[in-house]
Design an enzyme around this catalytic site. Structure first.
Site, mmCIF file in Angstrom:
data_model
loop_
_atom_site.group_PDB
_atom_site.id
_atom_site.type_symbol
_atom_site.label_atom_id
_atom_site.label_comp_id
_atom_site.label_asym_id
_atom_site.label_seq_id
_atom_site.Cartn_x
_atom_site.Cartn_y
_atom_site.Cartn_z
ATOM 1 N N ILE A 264 0.890 -1.169 0.000
ATOM 2 C CA ILE A 264 0.000 0.000 0.000
ATOM 3 C C ILE A 264 0.923 1.213 0.000
ATOM 4 O O ILE A 264 1.820 1.310 0.836
ATOM 5 C CB ILE A 264 -0.902 0.039 1.255
ATOM 6 C CG1 ILE A 264 -1.787 -1.219 1.328
ATOM 7 C CG2 ILE A 264 -1.751 1.309 1.265
ATOM 8 C CD1 ILE A 264 -2.849 -1.317 0.266
ATOM 9 N N GLN B 160 -4.738 3.468 7.293
ATOM 10 C CA GLN B 160 -6.132 3.900 7.160
ATOM 11 C C GLN B 160 -7.064 2.708 6.948
ATOM 12 O O GLN B 160 -8.225 2.880 6.603
ATOM 13 C CB GLN B 160 -6.252 4.882 5.985
ATOM 14 C CG GLN B 160 -5.462 6.159 6.160
ATOM 15 C CD GLN B 160 -5.379 6.977 4.876
ATOM 16 O OE1 GLN B 160 -6.365 7.119 4.162
ATOM 17 N NE2 GLN B 160 -4.205 7.482 4.562
ATOM 18 N N GLY B 161 -6.543 1.497 7.120
ATOM 19 C CA GLY B 161 -7.369 0.301 6.975
ATOM 20 C C GLY B 161 -7.477 -0.234 5.567
ATOM 21 O O GLY B 161 -8.160 -1.238 5.331
ATOM 22 N N HIS B 162 -6.792 0.396 4.603
ATOM 23 C CA HIS B 162 -6.883 -0.083 3.222
ATOM 24 C C HIS B 162 -6.168 -1.429 3.031
ATOM 25 O O HIS B 162 -6.593 -2.251 2.218
ATOM 26 C CB HIS B 162 -6.319 0.958 2.261
ATOM 27 C CG HIS B 162 -7.090 2.243 2.251
ATOM 28 N ND1 HIS B 162 -8.427 2.306 1.901
ATOM 29 C CD2 HIS B 162 -6.729 3.516 2.578
ATOM 30 C CE1 HIS B 162 -8.842 3.557 2.000
ATOM 31 N NE2 HIS B 162 -7.834 4.311 2.407
ATOM 32 N N SER C 54 -6.075 -3.846 5.179
ATOM 33 C CA SER C 54 -7.018 -4.872 5.654
ATOM 34 C C SER C 54 -8.086 -5.160 4.612
ATOM 35 O O SER C 54 -8.472 -6.315 4.392
ATOM 36 C CB SER C 54 -7.677 -4.427 6.964
ATOM 37 O OG SER C 54 -6.753 -4.471 8.030
ATOM 38 N N GLU D 23 3.999 -15.870 1.636
ATOM 39 C CA GLU D 23 5.437 -16.080 1.475
ATOM 40 C C GLU D 23 6.221 -15.132 2.378
ATOM 41 O O GLU D 23 6.151 -13.913 2.229
ATOM 42 C CB GLU D 23 5.840 -15.829 0.018
ATOM 43 C CG GLU D 23 7.331 -15.949 -0.245
ATOM 44 C CD GLU D 23 7.699 -15.579 -1.670
ATOM 45 O OE1 GLU D 23 8.898 -15.531 -1.979
ATOM 46 O OE2 GLU D 23 6.787 -15.328 -2.476
#
Length: 427
Positions: A235, A242-244, A246, A268
């Site tokens: 990300i 900001q939870g992106h 997840s 991996e």
């Protein structure tokens, strides 16, 4: 006379930007910024020391159109050493890692940003979406809460144009994943999952902006299935914390669940931050799974969409290690000890890799465990140590019995502390 330092820190010199069209900038919140952030690593490009020699006030300006990721590169400096074999060729080195069609003229690049903003659409198939409130803007006066949409797309090399798009986004793997490397484009076993922000302009036009992606590799799994391995996951910094991440992980997991040919999702060599992200999301998924929790902890265990499990006090004697039946009345299949056949049935159904599933079960038992129930605490300790012994057998087998027991206890206590740390994140 002071000595002039001609060495620059490559991580500080390299400035990255995800550039939006002017119409897209007009709807940004006061705190939103997607330009001039820096990499975590540059050693794959500029060498192990991450230093660049021969310049003063060096700026490597690497920009991307926020959606299409069309690149622009400019190298600026206050002074450069006279031609010498020791002076690093900044652009010459970096251009080996980005597509050759990058712009060097700022005006041409900004015109391309304007054009691509309207024409670019994500490649592949939409597999997940979610919304967040629009960040506040100084000119915002709407009484109706507005939202920003986010979309996740699944793509492969077979999607027209995706190979070229991947060449633009893959540099983020080098810059933000330790030991990250470019993958082999000639290997057809790769899948990709890409996350975008979908933002509305003031006139209602929707535009897409890159947030991050994950690369997934398909392995053959006997007798006729595939094991999907999450290989790379990134990300970009303006969207981190900001939870992106997840949401991207959940999209991947749900995609795996929806695909009958895939037997399980593995990861991996995960970094510690990703391992925490994975643990949090897997735990929340299990806690929200009503049937799994009720079978695991008995009729009184209730899922709360990620909340705590109700504790069930008992002072009954624990079932001997290795037993798969004859559980104490009132307890569920997680015991402790765990009903192994039941656990394997759920592990297979939920498509979670073996070690990860066992860790999750151990965390859930610890979360549920009544500290006053000494037999249960002992059964839990023995259950975890049995797994640790199997997992580390080759090392532990070389130790004397007393040292082996001491090492197992030390590892158990360390693991328990880490489990408590992770559980604290989801309460």
């Amino acid at each position: 006379m002071a000595t002039v330092d001609w060495t620059a820190d490559a991580n500080e010199a390299l400035a990255l930007s995800l550039v939006r069209a002017e119409e897209d900038k007009q709807v940004l919140g006061n705190e939103e910024t997607y330009e001039e952030f820096h990499p975590t690593f540059t050693y794959p490009i500029y060498g192990e020391d991450e230093k660049i020699y021969g310049y003063q006030d060096l700026v490597i300006d690497l920009r991307f159109a926020s959606g299409s990721l069309a690149p622009y590169l400019s190298v600026r400096y206050a002074q450069k050493l006279d031609a010498s074999t020791t002076v690093d060729n900044v652009e010459g080195i970096l251009k080996e890692f980005i597509p050759p069609d990058y712009d060097t003229e700022e005006a041409a690049f900004l015109a391309r940003v304007q054009e691509d903003a309207v024409s670019f659409r994500p490649l592949g198939n939409l597999i997940h979406s979610y919304t967040r409130p629009v960040p506040s803007t100084s000119g915002s006066s709407s009484a109706t809460p507005e939202v920003v949409e986010y979309e996740v797309y699944h793509a492969t090399w077979n999607d027209p144009g995706f190979r070229e798009y991947h060449r633009r986004m893959q540099i983020f793997i080098l810059l933000y994943i330790e030991a990250g490397s470019y993958i082999n484009e000639d290997d057809d076993a790769w899948d990709f999952v890409v996350l975008y922000e979908k933002r509305k302009r003031q006139n209602g036009t929707e535009t897409y902006h890159f947030i991050g992606y994950s690369s997934l590799y398909n392995f053959y799994c006997f007798p006729e299935k595939l094991r999907m391995r999450l290989s790379q996951f990134v990300i970009v910094p303006p969207y981190q914390r900001q939870g992106h991440g997840s949401e991207l992980y959940k999209a991947i997991y749900n995609y795996v669940l929806s695909r009958p040919p895939i037997s399980e999702l593995t990861v991996e060599d995960p970094a510690e931050a990703f391992e925490d992200l994975r643990d949090r999301n897997d735990l929340r998924m299990l806690l929200a799974h009503k049937q799994f929790m009720q079978e695991g902890f008995g009729g009184e265990a209730v899922s709360h969409g990620g909340g705590k499990v109700r504790k069930q006090k008992t002072r009954a004697r624990a079932t001997p290690m290795g037993a798969s039946s004859g559980m104490v009345k009132g307890k569920g299949k997680m015991g402790p000890p765990v009903d192994k056949a039941w656990a394997e049935k759920w592990r297979t159904q939920l498509k979670i890799a073996g070690r990860q599933f066992h860790r999750l079960v151990e965390m859930l038992i610890l979360m549920h465990l009544d500290p006053a129930d000494i037999p249960a605490a002992r059964a839990y300790r023995l259950h975890v140590k049995e797994r640790l012994y199997r997992f580390n057998f080759e090392i532990l087998a070389q130790l004397e019995k007393e040292e082996r027991l001491e090492k197992l206890e030390e590892t158990f206590q360390s693991l328990r502390e880490d489990y408590l740390r992770i559980l604290a994140m989801i309460k």
